[in-house]
Design a protein around this motif. Structure first.
Motif, mmCIF file in Angstrom:
data_model
loop_
_atom_site.group_PDB
_atom_site.id
_atom_site.type_symbol
_atom_site.label_atom_id
_atom_site.label_comp_id
_atom_site.label_asym_id
_atom_site.label_seq_id
_atom_site.Cartn_x
_atom_site.Cartn_y
_atom_site.Cartn_z
ATOM 1 N N ALA A 184 1.109 -1.243 -0.072
ATOM 2 C CA ALA A 184 -0.152 0.034 0.039
ATOM 3 C C ALA A 184 0.858 1.161 0.061
ATOM 4 N N GLY A 185 2.074 1.218 -0.555
ATOM 5 C CA GLY A 185 3.034 2.260 -0.541
ATOM 6 C C GLY A 185 2.435 3.446 -1.290
ATOM 7 N N HIS A 186 1.523 3.373 -2.332
ATOM 8 C CA HIS A 186 0.961 4.316 -2.997
ATOM 9 C C HIS A 186 0.101 5.417 -2.090
ATOM 10 N N ILE A 187 -0.516 4.697 -0.896
ATOM 11 C CA ILE A 187 -1.456 5.337 -0.240
ATOM 12 C C ILE A 187 -0.663 6.384 0.355
ATOM 13 N N ARG A 188 0.595 5.939 1.053
ATOM 14 C CA ARG A 188 1.507 7.047 1.735
ATOM 15 C C ARG A 188 1.700 8.256 0.892
ATOM 16 N N VAL A 189 2.188 8.020 -0.374
ATOM 17 C CA VAL A 189 2.421 8.914 -1.397
ATOM 18 C C VAL A 189 1.407 9.909 -1.646
ATOM 19 N N GLN A 190 0.341 9.458 -1.853
ATOM 20 C CA GLN A 190 -1.014 10.026 -2.094
ATOM 21 C C GLN A 190 -1.367 10.881 -0.865
ATOM 22 N N LEU A 191 -1.287 10.702 0.390
ATOM 23 C CA LEU A 191 -1.545 11.213 1.512
ATOM 24 C C LEU A 191 -0.544 12.378 1.504
ATOM 25 N N TYR A 192 0.741 12.144 1.171
ATOM 26 C CA TYR A 192 1.593 13.513 1.389
ATOM 27 C C TYR A 192 1.568 14.407 0.416
#
Length: 249
Positions: free
Chosen positions: A17-25
């Protein structure tokens, strides 16, 4: 348009779920994140990524700027304080999340480093007490909060003009009185944070200019600590005197 396409396809370009962190930032930096909702999630879910992202959201402008910064700062500090209920490894990871969040917030708000941000926020939170005693009333009961010369918070209680040793049970239920008495705990925690931050500044060998020291000396909790420290410049060593100048014993 290019960014929108990358954003939409992010989940296909990362593991787990690495993309979720990127999208959050990314959402935080672009001002798409609602601060109240993020703070609620931080408090309820111990959301470490949310703590980091909290410092990336653009700061409010105008009159709301200081309140916005103070709300985010206090959220991070409370998150840091309440980490002690967990094990050592989690405590360390949550502390690191706060450190990154503070670095992000300092950068976003235009401060040179997190320490400067911390002291500015601590000063903001106590601005009313710096001007003098703060009072709350409940019928014939008056509760007064002051900061003494040693930087410690003191509560004084009067009922019908006569001193009392403690707040009467009925008056404790008054919202204004309750808020004032709870500030004593907040101020004690603030003093602990500021003492630690001074120790860290000493270990790093931080340098301060005259304006910074004069501003810090206006803080009723921090000033007594500063006056017990030895400072040095290129030609002199001594204690802080009036106006931030150095003087001997």
């Amino acid at each position: 348009d290019g960014w929108r396409r990358i954003y939409a396809a992010a989940r296909f370009a990362s593991g787990s779920a690495g993309h979720i962190r990127v999208q959050l930032y990314a959402d935080a930096m672009m001002g798409r994140t609602e601060i109240p909702a993020l703070i609620e999630r931080i408090k309820k879910k111990r959301y470490q990524d949310g703590v980091r992202a909290l410092g990336l959201i653009p700061v409010a402008r105008g009159k709301g700027r200081q309140k916005d910064l103070l709300t985010r700062y206090e959220t991070m500090q409370e998150f840091l304080r309440t980490r002690k209920q967990f094990g050592a490894q989690r405590q360390e990871s949550e502390q690191r999340a706060v450190e990154i969040g503070m670095e992000n917030l300092a950068r976003t708000a235009g401060y040179g480093d997190p320490v400067r941000l911390q002291w500015a926020m601590e000063q903001q939170s106590i601005a009313d007490l710096a001007k003098g005693p703060v009072r709350a009333h409940a019928d014939d009961v008056t509760v007064t909060l002051t900061i003494n010369e040693g930087g410690r918070p003191l509560i004084a209680v009067e009922k019908a003009g006569k001193p009392r040793k403690s707040v009467p049970p009925k008056a404790k239920k008054n919202a204004d009185v309750k808020e004032l008495t709870e500030r004593v705990t907040t101020l004690r925690r603030q003093a602990s944070r500021m003492r630690l931050s001074l120790e860290e500044a000493m270990c790093r060998g931080d340098r301060f200019n005259g304006k910074e020291l004069r501003d810090l000396l206006r803080h009723p909790v921090l000033a007594p600590m500063l006056r017990t420290l030895v400072f040095t410049n290129d030609s002199q060593t001594g204690f802080l005197g009036e106006g931030g100048t150095l003087c001997g014993v």
